[in-house]
Design an enzyme around this catalytic site. Structure first.
Site, PDB file in Angstrom:
ATOM      1  N   SER A 237       0.455  -0.898   0.351  1.00  0.00           N
ATOM      2  CA  SER A 237       0.639  -0.310   0.067  1.00  0.00           C
ATOM      3  C   SER A 237       1.263   1.573  -0.015  1.00  0.00           C
ATOM      4  O   SER A 237       0.463   1.848  -0.095  1.00  0.00           O
ATOM      5  CB  SER A 237      -0.575  -0.286   1.608  1.00  0.00           C
TER       6      SER A 237
ATOM      7  N   LYS B  13       0.179   4.480   7.071  1.00  0.00           N
ATOM      8  CA  LYS B  13      -0.222   5.634   5.942  1.00  0.00           C
ATOM      9  C   LYS B  13       0.000   6.533   5.660  1.00  0.00           C
ATOM     10  O   LYS B  13       0.409   7.261   7.419  1.00  0.00           O
ATOM     11  CB  LYS B  13      -1.476   5.466   5.811  1.00  0.00           C
TER      12      LYS B  13
END
Lengths: 201, 201
Positions: B121, B159
């Site tokens: 990711s 993230k």
DNA sequence: ACACAAAGAGAACCAAGGGAGAACATAGCA
DNA sequence: TGCTATGTTCTCCCTTGGTTCTCTTTGTGT
């Protein structure tokens, strides 16, 4: 660091302890006699192992005599940070190497050093500008390894290598750059990538 | 792991107490002599038991000599490796944290820990599947920092964070994923990314 | 007494370590 | 130009060390 065999340790210990007994660096023959060996060839194998462990100076062209490496690798001192590498320029060496603490898992079996990457040529392999890479000293590599390669004796670069009988291809990992093709003689491998360290601010 | 027999305990005790008497790790033969055994085969059985109990290093290919398993790095000497983090799942903790040696430069001023990244990711920020990330424990972050965030109290993810008065946006670095928007109450910051370690085979 | 586990002896096998020696290459020297 | 000393490479071989067997002995619990 790589494991020396028993005999290699003995030979290194002898060199270390008897360095002063010789007024010149001992030749293979002299060492053989001192160690009770009958064959230069056998000793040579051990000396090569010590060289690749960084304990003995590599033989320069025409050099005679076996001499210990100037600065034996100090385990506690860490790994030397030698400078910055940018695609196509010589390695920009720092005046005096600093020593960095590097996790053992990132080290290879041979002596290692650290370079700071300069530029985005390997960005698609997750190697960013400013990252530090751990390089294991080594003069050969498998296809697909990422290596520090010296091209034409001066331009050093970090690339993925592909070796075929007739040519050596250095692949960047950046769509905006193209692979470079060279004759095998033009390219000298100086080490293979073993680890990467990145610092976030 | 199964209980050690009496003889196995004796042999382990001998190895532990006499480790310094050998300049090389003892071979089976040497240990046999030291222990009064006449057969390597017998000793080998015991050593195998010690290996599967984790007290002795498993023999690598071609390795010679019996060496004790490396004692885990003491807590004060390293950073705890806590487990694996994958986008959208709770952190998968390792049963008992190992301690890793991490360069000081990758640490923050607050306590840190290490996680292994699972998934792609953040690949466009050069964080690959399998990389280890150094996280500084912290409950707030600046916009643009890469953080370990706990969403709704259970799903942990790595993230880039963007905080506005009304919402929190977690940006992946992967064109095939989309940013996630949450209410500030849903997102709890567990640490910010300070460093990255990658091992090449 | 019997079954069973722990422990040891010893043989056999295979891979790695280590050595001998030949052959070749190169530098220095007469 | 040869000769010698030295470094290098190679092949062949023996030794050492780890592994896997089988067999025997010994101690222990039922």
């Amino acid at each position: 660091m790589s494991q020396l065999t028993r005999r290699q340790q003995e030979i290194y210990a002898y060199l270390r302890d008897h360095a002063d007994d010789f007024d010149h660096p001992p030749t293979h023959d002299e060492l053989c006699r001192a160690l009770g060996l009958a064959s230069r060839g056998s000793l040579h194998k051990h000396v090569q192992a010590l060289i690749s462990a960084g304990l003995v100076e590599p033989m320069a062209r025409g050099q005679r005599g076996i001499r210990l490496a100037a600065s034996p690798v100090e385990p506690e001192a860490g790994i030397p940070f030698l400078g910055r590498i940018a695609a196509g320029r010589p390695i920009e060496a720092v005046p005096q190497p600093e020593y960095m603490q590097v996790p053992d898992e990132l080290l290879g079996s041979k002596p290692c050093y650290v370079l700071q990457v300069c530029g985005d040529s390997m960005i698609e392999d997750g190697i960013l500008d400013g990252d530090r890479v751990v390089i294991e000293q080594c003069d050969r590599a498998d296809n697909g390894d990422i290596v520090v390669a010296l091209v034409d004796g001066e331009a050093a670069t970090l690339k993925r290598i592909e070796q075929t009988p007739g040519q050596v291809i250095l692949h960047p990992a950046n769509a905006s750059m193209t692979a470079q093709r060279y004759l095998p003689d033009q390219v000298q491998i100086q080490g293979v990538l073993k680890g990467l360290l990145r610092k976030y601010p």
